[in-house]
Write a protein that holds these residues in place. Structure first.
Motif, PDB file in Angstrom:
ATOM      1  N   ALA A 101       0.832  -1.210   0.000  1.00  0.00           N
ATOM      2  CA  ALA A 101       0.000   0.000   0.000  1.00  0.00           C
ATOM      3  C   ALA A 101       0.862   1.254   0.000  1.00  0.00           C
ATOM      4  O   ALA A 101       0.562   2.226  -0.712  1.00  0.00           O
ATOM      5  CB  ALA A 101      -0.929  -0.009   1.214  1.00  0.00           C
ATOM      6  N   SER A 102       1.945   1.241   0.744  1.00  0.00           N
ATOM      7  CA  SER A 102       2.815   2.420   0.762  1.00  0.00           C
ATOM      8  C   SER A 102       3.536   2.592  -0.581  1.00  0.00           C
ATOM      9  O   SER A 102       3.743   3.716  -1.038  1.00  0.00           O
ATOM     10  CB  SER A 102       3.820   2.348   1.914  1.00  0.00           C
ATOM     11  OG  SER A 102       4.700   1.269   1.743  1.00  0.00           O
ATOM     12  N   SER A 105       1.018   4.103  -2.961  1.00  0.00           N
ATOM     13  CA  SER A 105       0.867   5.513  -2.637  1.00  0.00           C
ATOM     14  C   SER A 105       2.054   6.319  -3.157  1.00  0.00           C
ATOM     15  O   SER A 105       1.881   7.403  -3.730  1.00  0.00           O
ATOM     16  CB  SER A 105       0.733   5.672  -1.122  1.00  0.00           C
ATOM     17  OG  SER A 105       0.709   7.024  -0.766  1.00  0.00           O
ATOM     18  N   ARG A 106       3.260   5.782  -2.976  1.00  0.00           N
ATOM     19  CA  ARG A 106       4.461   6.470  -3.454  1.00  0.00           C
ATOM     20  C   ARG A 106       4.448   6.596  -4.979  1.00  0.00           C
ATOM     21  O   ARG A 106       4.742   7.659  -5.531  1.00  0.00           O
ATOM     22  CB  ARG A 106       5.714   5.716  -3.006  1.00  0.00           C
ATOM     23  CG  ARG A 106       7.015   6.443  -3.335  1.00  0.00           C
ATOM     24  CD  ARG A 106       8.236   5.605  -3.008  1.00  0.00           C
ATOM     25  NE  ARG A 106       8.312   4.372  -3.767  1.00  0.00           N
ATOM     26  CZ  ARG A 106       8.685   4.281  -5.057  1.00  0.00           C
ATOM     27  NH1 ARG A 106       8.992   5.368  -5.717  1.00  0.00           N
ATOM     28  NH2 ARG A 106       8.719   3.130  -5.664  1.00  0.00           N
ATOM     29  N   LEU A 108       1.826   6.588  -6.969  1.00  0.00           N
ATOM     30  CA  LEU A 108       0.791   7.540  -7.373  1.00  0.00           C
ATOM     31  C   LEU A 108       1.234   8.976  -7.103  1.00  0.00           C
ATOM     32  O   LEU A 108       0.899   9.886  -7.852  1.00  0.00           O
ATOM     33  CB  LEU A 108      -0.528   7.246  -6.652  1.00  0.00           C
ATOM     34  CG  LEU A 108      -1.280   6.004  -7.111  1.00  0.00           C
ATOM     35  CD1 LEU A 108      -2.486   5.755  -6.217  1.00  0.00           C
ATOM     36  CD2 LEU A 108      -1.710   6.124  -8.568  1.00  0.00           C
ATOM     37  N   ALA A 109       1.991   9.167  -6.025  1.00  0.00           N
ATOM     38  CA  ALA A 109       2.433  10.516  -5.681  1.00  0.00           C
ATOM     39  C   ALA A 109       3.522  11.006  -6.624  1.00  0.00           C
ATOM     40  O   ALA A 109       3.518  12.160  -7.051  1.00  0.00           O
ATOM     41  CB  ALA A 109       2.932  10.547  -4.240  1.00  0.00           C
ATOM     42  N   GLY A 122      -7.051   7.163  -8.616  1.00  0.00           N
ATOM     43  CA  GLY A 122      -5.977   7.141  -7.628  1.00  0.00           C
ATOM     44  C   GLY A 122      -6.510   7.367  -6.219  1.00  0.00           C
ATOM     45  O   GLY A 122      -6.129   6.659  -5.282  1.00  0.00           O
ATOM     46  N   GLN A 123      -7.399   8.355  -6.095  1.00  0.00           N
ATOM     47  CA  GLN A 123      -7.991   8.612  -4.782  1.00  0.00           C
ATOM     48  C   GLN A 123      -8.809   7.415  -4.306  1.00  0.00           C
ATOM     49  O   GLN A 123      -8.760   7.030  -3.130  1.00  0.00           O
ATOM     50  CB  GLN A 123      -8.863   9.870  -4.833  1.00  0.00           C
ATOM     51  CG  GLN A 123      -8.077  11.149  -4.931  1.00  0.00           C
ATOM     52  CD  GLN A 123      -8.987  12.365  -5.090  1.00  0.00           C
ATOM     53  OE1 GLN A 123     -10.161  12.238  -5.432  1.00  0.00           O
ATOM     54  NE2 GLN A 123      -8.430  13.536  -4.853  1.00  0.00           N
ATOM     55  N   LEU A 126      -6.376   4.625  -3.227  1.00  0.00           N
ATOM     56  CA  LEU A 126      -5.757   4.909  -1.939  1.00  0.00           C
ATOM     57  C   LEU A 126      -6.768   4.789  -0.791  1.00  0.00           C
ATOM     58  O   LEU A 126      -6.436   4.294   0.290  1.00  0.00           O
ATOM     59  CB  LEU A 126      -5.122   6.300  -1.939  1.00  0.00           C
ATOM     60  CG  LEU A 126      -3.842   6.438  -2.760  1.00  0.00           C
ATOM     61  CD1 LEU A 126      -3.357   7.874  -2.738  1.00  0.00           C
ATOM     62  CD2 LEU A 126      -2.775   5.502  -2.236  1.00  0.00           C
ATOM     63  N   GLY A 130      -6.395   2.160   2.176  1.00  0.00           N
ATOM     64  CA  GLY A 130      -6.416   2.665   3.549  1.00  0.00           C
ATOM     65  C   GLY A 130      -7.459   1.971   4.407  1.00  0.00           C
ATOM     66  O   GLY A 130      -7.206   1.627   5.564  1.00  0.00           O
ATOM     67  N   PRO A 168      -1.119  13.922  -5.771  1.00  0.00           N
ATOM     68  CA  PRO A 168      -2.039  14.120  -4.654  1.00  0.00           C
ATOM     69  C   PRO A 168      -1.920  15.487  -3.997  1.00  0.00           C
ATOM     70  O   PRO A 168      -2.755  15.850  -3.186  1.00  0.00           O
ATOM     71  CB  PRO A 168      -1.618  13.006  -3.667  1.00  0.00           C
ATOM     72  CG  PRO A 168      -0.221  12.691  -4.035  1.00  0.00           C
ATOM     73  CD  PRO A 168      -0.080  12.973  -5.501  1.00  0.00           C
TER      74      PRO A 168
END
Length: 169
Positions: A101-102, A105-106, A108-109, A122-123, A126, A130, A168
């Motif tokens: 998951a991290s 997130s990385r 996507l960021a 993406g939202q 995430l 989460g 993001p």
């Protein structure tokens, strides 16, 4: 006779030494106290072991002192083996899921070169990760893996990757 050895006289005037007094009076009293301490501790250990074994599904009715000690030693060996054992499958799954998951997130960021992701997708991704991560942390001993969402179809993947790079911030 020595003054240190002669402490009191018996009714017929024979001297009683301190060693004799210790052997006849003090030693049995100290031995009774020692045995009482041992028995108190064994009773407490028995209560602890009976409750511990009942939680493991074993039924124990009458236990002798030797049985109590044997069960305790076996139980402590079992606990030591469990501590040495590597993390359970569920623990490894949670750690892997959290790492994944991290990483998502990385990615996507920071974005991946040549690939753009729809910001709403993406939202949503995430948020989904989460929620699942929170479920895993709330129930750490949950044996089954969290239910997965159905995979995206080719048109959904194509629609998600055709926009600009999503950031993001």
């Amino acid at each position: 006779m020595y003054a240190a050895e002669q402490t009191c006289l018996s009714p017929d005037q024979q001297p009683i030494s301190r060693t004799y007094q210790y052997r006849k009076v003090m030693k049995p009293m100290l031995e009774r106290k020692r045995r009482a301490r041992i028995n108190r501790c064994l009773d407490e250990l028995k209560e602890l072991m009976v409750s511990a074994l009942q939680t493991e599904g074993e039924n124990v009715s009458k236990l002798e002192k030797a049985d109590i000690l044997e069960l305790t030693v076996r139980h402590l060996h079992r606990l030591r083996r469990q501590q040495r054992r590597p993390a359970s499958f569920a623990d490894r799954f949670r750690a892997g899921f959290s790492h994944c998951a991290s990483e998502v997130s990385r990615c996507l960021a920071t974005g991946v070169e040549g690939v753009s992701v729809d910001p709403q997708l993406g939202q949503s991704l995430l948020a989904h990760l989460g929620e699942r991560l929170q479920q895993l942390e709330e129930d750490p001993h949950r044996p089954e893996t969290p239910p997965l969402s159905p995979p995206l179809t080719d048109t959904e993947v194509e629609a998600a990757t055709t926009g600009g790079v999503w950031r993001p911030w």
